[in-house]
Design a protein around this motif. Sequence first.
Motif, PDB file in Angstrom:
ATOM      1  N   PHE A   1       0.839  -1.206   0.000  1.00 18.70           N
ATOM      2  CA  PHE A   1       0.000   0.000   0.000  1.00 18.70           C
ATOM      3  C   PHE A   1       0.874   1.256   0.000  1.00 18.70           C
ATOM      4  O   PHE A   1       0.616   2.203  -0.748  1.00 18.70           O
ATOM      5  CB  PHE A   1      -0.920  -0.005   1.232  1.00 18.70           C
ATOM      6  N   VAL A   2       1.926   1.257   0.816  1.00 21.44           N
ATOM      7  CA  VAL A   2       2.841   2.399   0.872  1.00 21.44           C
ATOM      8  C   VAL A   2       3.509   2.612  -0.480  1.00 21.44           C
ATOM      9  O   VAL A   2       3.585   3.745  -0.988  1.00 21.44           O
ATOM     10  CB  VAL A   2       3.911   2.190   1.963  1.00 21.44           C
ATOM     11  N   LEU A   3       3.984   1.542  -1.090  1.00 20.66           N
ATOM     12  CA  LEU A   3       4.676   1.659  -2.376  1.00 20.66           C
ATOM     13  C   LEU A   3       3.756   2.167  -3.480  1.00 20.66           C
ATOM     14  O   LEU A   3       4.200   2.878  -4.388  1.00 20.66           O
ATOM     15  CB  LEU A   3       5.273   0.314  -2.782  1.00 20.66           C
ATOM     16  N   CYS A   4       2.497   1.812  -3.416  1.00 16.30           N
ATOM     17  CA  CYS A   4       1.549   2.227  -4.459  1.00 16.30           C
ATOM     18  C   CYS A   4       1.004   3.636  -4.239  1.00 16.30           C
ATOM     19  O   CYS A   4       0.437   4.220  -5.167  1.00 16.30           O
ATOM     20  CB  CYS A   4       0.383   1.236  -4.538  1.00 16.30           C
ATOM     21  N   THR A   5       1.175   4.188  -3.060  1.00 15.44           N
ATOM     22  CA  THR A   5       0.582   5.496  -2.758  1.00 15.44           C
ATOM     23  C   THR A   5       1.601   6.580  -2.405  1.00 15.44           C
ATOM     24  O   THR A   5       1.239   7.762  -2.375  1.00 15.44           O
ATOM     25  CB  THR A   5      -0.404   5.372  -1.588  1.00 15.44           C
ATOM     26  N   ASN A   6       2.842   6.210  -2.147  1.00 13.66           N
ATOM     27  CA  ASN A   6       3.844   7.196  -1.737  1.00 13.66           C
ATOM     28  C   ASN A   6       4.985   7.227  -2.746  1.00 13.66           C
ATOM     29  O   ASN A   6       5.913   6.423  -2.689  1.00 13.66           O
ATOM     30  CB  ASN A   6       4.373   6.857  -0.338  1.00 13.66           C
ATOM     31  N   ILE A   7       4.930   8.162  -3.663  1.00 10.57           N
ATOM     32  CA  ILE A   7       5.920   8.231  -4.742  1.00 10.57           C
ATOM     33  C   ILE A   7       7.302   8.619  -4.226  1.00 10.57           C
ATOM     34  O   ILE A   7       8.329   8.264  -4.808  1.00 10.57           O
ATOM     35  CB  ILE A   7       5.444   9.224  -5.831  1.00 10.57           C
ATOM     36  N   ASN A   8       7.357   9.332  -3.109  1.00 12.48           N
ATOM     37  CA  ASN A   8       8.636   9.806  -2.576  1.00 12.48           C
ATOM     38  C   ASN A   8       9.595   8.663  -2.248  1.00 12.48           C
ATOM     39  O   ASN A   8      10.815   8.820  -2.330  1.00 12.48           O
ATOM     40  CB  ASN A   8       8.414  10.624  -1.299  1.00 12.48           C
ATOM     41  N   VAL A   9       9.043   7.516  -1.875  1.00 14.12           N
ATOM     42  CA  VAL A   9       9.857   6.366  -1.485  1.00 14.12           C
ATOM     43  C   VAL A   9      10.856   5.993  -2.571  1.00 14.12           C
ATOM     44  O   VAL A   9      11.989   5.588  -2.296  1.00 14.12           O
ATOM     45  CB  VAL A   9       8.946   5.151  -1.179  1.00 14.12           C
ATOM     46  N   PHE A  10      10.468   6.165  -3.827  1.00 13.10           N
ATOM     47  CA  PHE A  10      11.281   5.696  -4.945  1.00 13.10           C
ATOM     48  C   PHE A  10      12.383   6.673  -5.363  1.00 13.10           C
ATOM     49  O   PHE A  10      13.307   6.295  -6.070  1.00 13.10           O
ATOM     50  CB  PHE A  10      10.384   5.400  -6.151  1.00 13.10           C
ATOM     51  N   TYR A  11      12.271   7.932  -4.936  1.00 13.09           N
ATOM     52  CA  TYR A  11      13.222   8.931  -5.408  1.00 13.09           C
ATOM     53  C   TYR A  11      14.213   9.400  -4.348  1.00 13.09           C
ATOM     54  O   TYR A  11      15.293   9.882  -4.692  1.00 13.09           O
ATOM     55  CB  TYR A  11      12.460  10.139  -5.960  1.00 13.09           C
ATOM     56  N   PHE A  12      13.846   9.267  -3.100  1.00 12.19           N
ATOM     57  CA  PHE A  12      14.756   9.689  -2.046  1.00 12.19           C
ATOM     58  C   PHE A  12      15.645   8.526  -1.602  1.00 12.19           C
ATOM     59  O   PHE A  12      15.246   7.367  -1.662  1.00 12.19           O
ATOM     60  CB  PHE A  12      13.982  10.241  -0.851  1.00 12.19           C
ATOM     61  N   LYS A  13      16.831   8.864  -1.155  1.00 15.90           N
ATOM     62  CA  LYS A  13      17.821   7.860  -0.772  1.00 15.90           C
ATOM     63  C   LYS A  13      17.309   6.972   0.362  1.00 15.90           C
ATOM     64  O   LYS A  13      16.643   7.430   1.272  1.00 15.90           O
ATOM     65  CB  LYS A  13      19.113   8.565  -0.353  1.00 15.90           C
ATOM     66  N   ALA A  14      17.627   5.683   0.271  1.00 13.93           N
ATOM     67  CA  ALA A  14      17.251   4.724   1.312  1.00 13.93           C
ATOM     68  C   ALA A  14      18.190   4.859   2.516  1.00 13.93           C
ATOM     69  O   ALA A  14      19.356   5.211   2.358  1.00 13.93           O
ATOM     70  CB  ALA A  14      17.322   3.302   0.752  1.00 13.93           C
ATOM     71  N   PRO A  15      17.689   4.598   3.733  1.00 17.77           N
ATOM     72  CA  PRO A  15      16.286   4.313   4.040  1.00 17.77           C
ATOM     73  C   PRO A  15      15.453   5.597   4.023  1.00 17.77           C
ATOM     74  O   PRO A  15      15.853   6.619   4.587  1.00 17.77           O
ATOM     75  CB  PRO A  15      16.354   3.708   5.441  1.00 17.77           C
ATOM     76  N   TYR A  16      14.304   5.524   3.370  1.00 21.55           N
ATOM     77  CA  TYR A  16      13.444   6.694   3.221  1.00 21.55           C
ATOM     78  C   TYR A  16      12.871   7.116   4.574  1.00 21.55           C
ATOM     79  O   TYR A  16      12.427   6.288   5.364  1.00 21.55           O
ATOM     80  CB  TYR A  16      12.299   6.376   2.259  1.00 21.55           C
ATOM     81  N   LYS A  17      12.879   8.419   4.824  1.00 25.17           N
ATOM     82  CA  LYS A  17      12.339   8.954   6.073  1.00 25.17           C
ATOM     83  C   LYS A  17      11.151   9.860   5.762  1.00 25.17           C
ATOM     84  O   LYS A  17      11.296  10.860   5.060  1.00 25.17           O
ATOM     85  CB  LYS A  17      13.418   9.746   6.824  1.00 25.17           C
ATOM     86  N   ASP A  18      10.019   9.474   6.262  1.00 25.17           N
ATOM     87  CA  ASP A  18       8.807  10.269   6.105  1.00 25.17           C
ATOM     88  C   ASP A  18       8.631  11.126   7.357  1.00 25.17           C
ATOM     89  O   ASP A  18       8.466  10.608   8.456  1.00 25.17           O
ATOM     90  CB  ASP A  18       7.594   9.347   5.918  1.00 25.17           C
ATOM     91  N   TYR A  19       8.659  12.451   7.184  1.00 21.35           N
ATOM     92  CA  TYR A  19       8.620  13.350   8.329  1.00 21.35           C
ATOM     93  C   TYR A  19       7.218  13.491   8.921  1.00 21.35           C
ATOM     94  O   TYR A  19       7.031  14.145   9.946  1.00 21.35           O
ATOM     95  CB  TYR A  19       9.159  14.726   7.919  1.00 21.35           C
ATOM     96  N   TYR A  20       6.232  12.857   8.266  1.00 21.23           N
ATOM     97  CA  TYR A  20       4.869  12.918   8.777  1.00 21.23           C
ATOM     98  C   TYR A  20       4.424  11.595   9.394  1.00 21.23           C
ATOM     99  O   TYR A  20       3.418  11.548  10.086  1.00 21.23           O
ATOM    100  CB  TYR A  20       3.896  13.307   7.655  1.00 21.23           C
ATOM    101  N   SER A  21       5.164  10.504   9.108  1.00 26.37           N
ATOM    102  CA  SER A  21       4.742   9.197   9.601  1.00 26.37           C
ATOM    103  C   SER A  21       5.946   8.330   9.938  1.00 26.37           C
ATOM    104  O   SER A  21       6.710   7.943   9.054  1.00 26.37           O
ATOM    105  CB  SER A  21       3.867   8.496   8.556  1.00 26.37           C
ATOM    106  N   GLY A  22       6.079   8.024  11.224  1.00 29.50           N
ATOM    107  CA  GLY A  22       7.144   7.129  11.649  1.00 29.50           C
ATOM    108  C   GLY A  22       6.918   5.713  11.145  1.00 29.50           C
ATOM    109  O   GLY A  22       7.876   4.971  10.888  1.00 29.50           O
ATOM    110  N   LEU A  23       5.646   5.337  10.981  1.00 22.03           N
ATOM    111  CA  LEU A  23       5.333   4.000  10.491  1.00 22.03           C
ATOM    112  C   LEU A  23       5.799   3.823   9.055  1.00 22.03           C
ATOM    113  O   LEU A  23       6.367   2.780   8.697  1.00 22.03           O
ATOM    114  CB  LEU A  23       3.821   3.752  10.590  1.00 22.03           C
TER     115      LEU A  23
END
Length: 403
Positions: A319-341
């Motif tokens: 679900f995250v991969l299909c809805t959060n485009i940022n995951v694919f462009y930012f360096k791993a490990p991706y950090k979401d500043y709005y969701s620790g999960l």
Amino acid sequence: MYKITVNGKTVVGCNEDAWRTTPHIWFENANNNYQYGAAFTGSRFDGENGFAPQSGMNEYGLCYSRLASAITKKERSGFENRLKITNPTAYLKNILHNCKTVDDVQKFISKYDHSYFLEDVFIYAEPSGKYLVVEPYLMTVGYDPKYVLSNFCPSETTTEKAMRLDRYRNGVTFLKNKMDTSLAFCTALSDTMSVCREKIGDGTLLTSIWNTKEATVHLYFYHNYQKSVQFNIKEELAKGDHSIEIQNLFTKNEEFEKLATYQIPQNNGRLRLLLMLIGIFSAFSSFYFSVNYFRNKKQYAKYILLFLPLGIILFYYMFVLCTNINVFYFKAPYKDYYSGLVSATSYIPFLLLLLLMPIGKHTVKAFRDKTFNSISKFILILNLLSYIILIGGFIYWDFYNIF
């Protein structure tokens, strides 16, 4: 974006940071519905409306820029009796087509419920240097000779918080002790406020520098500031309505070519469907083996219980991969500043890699075990194939490169 006014000349610079691959500039003349001709840039196709404008300027030098933002307030009180915005692309173009000054813009927008744009902030600037900042619930007129705006609503963002944004801070710092409206200066400022991410070289798709006095625009493609293309708005309007694909105006850009061929679920429908099916199948496997284990513990080894948490985890991650485009462009490990999960899901590829061999070993063992029925064996094999496919995708998306 930024606005600079010196000696009666106002220049507006706009950076569009997007992962889209279809940047355009187009010119629309006055007609029965439009008082003034205008030029627009944008990259998001909006069906029969054409491309949605990201920035633009009309023949009288009224300039516009749109920036993605966010606001904490979500109530729309006070706008009940205003006109509703049903076609945002047409609405935004109509402003430049029917307004000559910032005052005209303010009067035009005041008729509408502009809280419709809860995730955007707009700025309009006229040749005199006067400008109007439009937030979801507020419009503010300004006269500062230099003004910088980024992805935030000024009315609810402190200076300290705004300065945490690199591009905004870079622009403010650049303009701190100097100010000029020459093309060289503005190009350097646009470059300072641009972005080129290290993962695949993506970032600022298009830079436009609008000269409101001379009614011209300089375009820079994909954060390359060595070459620009200039358009005179009035000369282009004289050619009639037309649209130009911007990448065709520049020589081949290797970083852009990499972006254009980069496959992710947001630009590849089949890939998105595959990830969705894997997520659903993982959840089903979790349910299936859990129920069957507790019904007949003698038939199933305890390791089958591993599929209970793993299936749920993978379902959420798909679900995250299909809805959060940022995951694919930012360096791993991706950090979401709005969701620790969401940030925590960045380590799932490592979990799956560690479990691949044990799961593969037990799958082979179960396949040879006659106590396992055919359906269970089939589901185990499909799960193993799914994990192998996912790991291949994680390698392609560089999810394992954390150094």
